[in-house]
Design a protein around this motif. Structure first.
Motif, PDB file in Angstrom:
ATOM      1  N   LEU A 267       0.825  -1.207   0.000  1.00  8.54           N
ATOM      2  CA  LEU A 267       0.000   0.000   0.000  1.00  8.54           C
ATOM      3  C   LEU A 267       0.860   1.258   0.000  1.00  8.54           C
ATOM      4  O   LEU A 267       0.592   2.220  -0.736  1.00  8.54           O
ATOM      5  N   LEU A 268       1.897   1.259   0.822  1.00 11.13           N
ATOM      6  CA  LEU A 268       2.768   2.433   0.900  1.00 11.13           C
ATOM      7  C   LEU A 268       3.553   2.626  -0.389  1.00 11.13           C
ATOM      8  O   LEU A 268       3.775   3.761  -0.836  1.00 11.13           O
ATOM      9  N   GLU A 269       4.009   1.534  -0.993  1.00 13.59           N
ATOM     10  CA  GLU A 269       4.734   1.625  -2.256  1.00 13.59           C
ATOM     11  C   GLU A 269       3.843   2.195  -3.362  1.00 13.59           C
ATOM     12  O   GLU A 269       4.287   3.016  -4.172  1.00 13.59           O
ATOM     13  N   GLN A 270       2.593   1.744  -3.365  1.00 19.51           N
ATOM     14  CA  GLN A 270       1.667   2.224  -4.392  1.00 19.51           C
ATOM     15  C   GLN A 270       1.378   3.710  -4.244  1.00 19.51           C
ATOM     16  O   GLN A 270       1.390   4.455  -5.234  1.00 19.51           O
TER      17      GLN A 270
ATOM     18  N   ALA B   1       9.528   0.861   2.916  1.00 20.37           N
ATOM     19  CA  ALA B   1       8.379   1.562   2.349  1.00 20.37           C
ATOM     20  C   ALA B   1       8.016   2.782   3.183  1.00 20.37           C
ATOM     21  O   ALA B   1       7.728   3.858   2.647  1.00 20.37           O
ATOM     22  N   TRP B   2       8.029   2.634   4.508  1.00 20.76           N
ATOM     23  CA  TRP B   2       7.761   3.792   5.382  1.00 20.76           C
ATOM     24  C   TRP B   2       8.857   4.846   5.220  1.00 20.76           C
ATOM     25  O   TRP B   2       8.582   6.041   5.123  1.00 20.76           O
ATOM     26  N   GLN B   3      10.105   4.400   5.211  1.00 17.57           N
ATOM     27  CA  GLN B   3      11.209   5.348   5.094  1.00 17.57           C
ATOM     28  C   GLN B   3      11.124   6.146   3.803  1.00 17.57           C
ATOM     29  O   GLN B   3      11.330   7.369   3.790  1.00 17.57           O
ATOM     30  N   SER B   4      10.820   5.455   2.702  1.00 19.59           N
ATOM     31  CA  SER B   4      10.751   6.134   1.406  1.00 19.59           C
ATOM     32  C   SER B   4       9.621   7.147   1.376  1.00 19.59           C
ATOM     33  O   SER B   4       9.787   8.281   0.902  1.00 19.59           O
ATOM     34  N   TRP B   5       8.464   6.761   1.892  1.00 17.80           N
ATOM     35  CA  TRP B   5       7.326   7.674   1.870  1.00 17.80           C
ATOM     36  C   TRP B   5       7.565   8.876   2.782  1.00 17.80           C
ATOM     37  O   TRP B   5       7.307  10.018   2.414  1.00 17.80           O
TER      38      TRP B   5
END
Length: 338
Positions: free
Chosen positions: A229-232, A319-323
């Motif tokens: 979900l976060l990647e999307q 994913a959290w870090q990137s977002w």
């Protein structure tokens, strides 16, 4: 033994997983389907490891009758009785221990008066010495105590509060089994029967390994779904564009702080910590395991399950870090692995 039955309510980690994923889905607008099906608990494994066969010695009933003056007469009598033949593997190990410790003296006692019987007993002793690790294995890993420890009741490791006592109690029992097994390898057979039975009961009551496996299974599915979900949402840049936040981005940061950091991360740390303490013990047990491919295959699968969980956690953290980096809100530390 006290047994608790849970009915009419959801298993706690199931509720946490569903709530976490639904919050991320709602805030990001990314669709999430089949939450319950994809994070379902695995069924408890009720199968037992096979009991290793033991060859019978050549000591006959007539030979036994000739041993009535020997200190082992009572032990041998019970072992050959109907009760002795149906005794639990641990009880049979206690009998084998007494024979291994005291039979050499018995042979010495009769060798002058009954040399043929002494030779027969010496052959029986050698056979028992050769089979000693099979006896040890059967006592610890072929009966209900180990079955309950590795399969459990289908629940997961508890969340919140102090670390559950059953986690450390089960590890202490495994340490005892390992120390005892190493002693038997070196033909040091002495141990306290009551202490061993107590440690076996700790395994039965703990169910810790089964709970840990269920936690891995459910967390792996949850972490992979949350990461997706976060990647999307990051790929679409629907919440942050060039560091400019939409209103939903603030909501998602609240999910990160209030759910992931405050609740999920400490639980991940508990699961990691127990797994890192458990796995070396299980690998040491494999070194003591005689001719038991069932255990080797099972341990290989368990290692793979742990690796899948660790990979899912790394993906989730990334994913959290990137977002968060995209939104200019990267904290100092987001890794769930302590």
């Amino acid at each position: 033994m006290v047994v608790f039955f849970l009915s009419g309510c959801s298993e706690p980690l199931t509720s946490l997983s569903e709530d976490y994923l639904q919050r991320i889905s709602r805030v990001t607008g990314e669709s999430l389907t089949d939450i319950r099906d994809s994070t379902e608990l695995q069924q408890p494994d009720s199968s037992l490891f096979s009991r290793l066969p033991l060859a019978a010695s050549s000591v006959t009933l007539l030979d036994f009758l000739k041993l009535q003056s020997c200190s082992l007469a009572q032990t041998l009598g019970y072992k050959n009785s109907q009760l002795g033949k149906v005794a639990s593997p641990s009880q049979q190990m206690h009998l084998e221990r007494d024979i291994l410790i005291h039979l050499p003296d018995c042979i010495t006692q009769i060798k002058d008066a009954q040399p043929e019987l002494a030779d027969t007993l010496q052959q029986a002793l050698q056979l028992k010495q050769q089979q000693r690790m099979k006896v040890w294995w059967n006592a610890w890993f072929s009966d209900v105590e180990w079955q309950y420890y590795r399969s459990g009741s289908g629940q997961t490791i508890e969340q919140g509060g102090d670390e559950p006592g059953h986690l450390s109690a089960g590890l202490v029992a495994l340490d005892y089994a390992i120390e005892q097994g190493r002693g038997w390898q070196q033909q040091n057979y002495a141990y306290d029967s009551q202490r061993m039975e107590l440690e076996l009961q700790q395994l039965l009551l703990a169910e810790s390994l089964g709970r840990w496996r269920n936690s891995l299974n459910k967390l792996t599915a949850m972490l992979n779904q949350a990461a997706q979900l976060l990647e999307q949402t990051q790929a679409r840049q629907t919440l942050c564009r060039q560091g400019v936040e939409q209103r939903e981005a603030t909501y998602l940061k609240n999910v990160f702080q209030q759910k992931y950091v405050a609740v999920i991360q400490p639980y991940l740390a508990r699961v990691y910590r127990f797994g890192n303490e458990l796995m070396p013990r299980l690998q040491r047990l494999q070194e003591l395991t005689p001719e038991q491919p069932d255990y080797s295959n099972w341990l290989t699968n368990l290692v793979e399950q742990k690796q899948d969980f660790e990979l899912a956690n790394k993906r989730h953290v990334k994913a959290w870090q990137s977002w968060l980096a995209e939104c200019g809100a990267m904290p100092d530390r987001t890794n769930g692995n302590p």
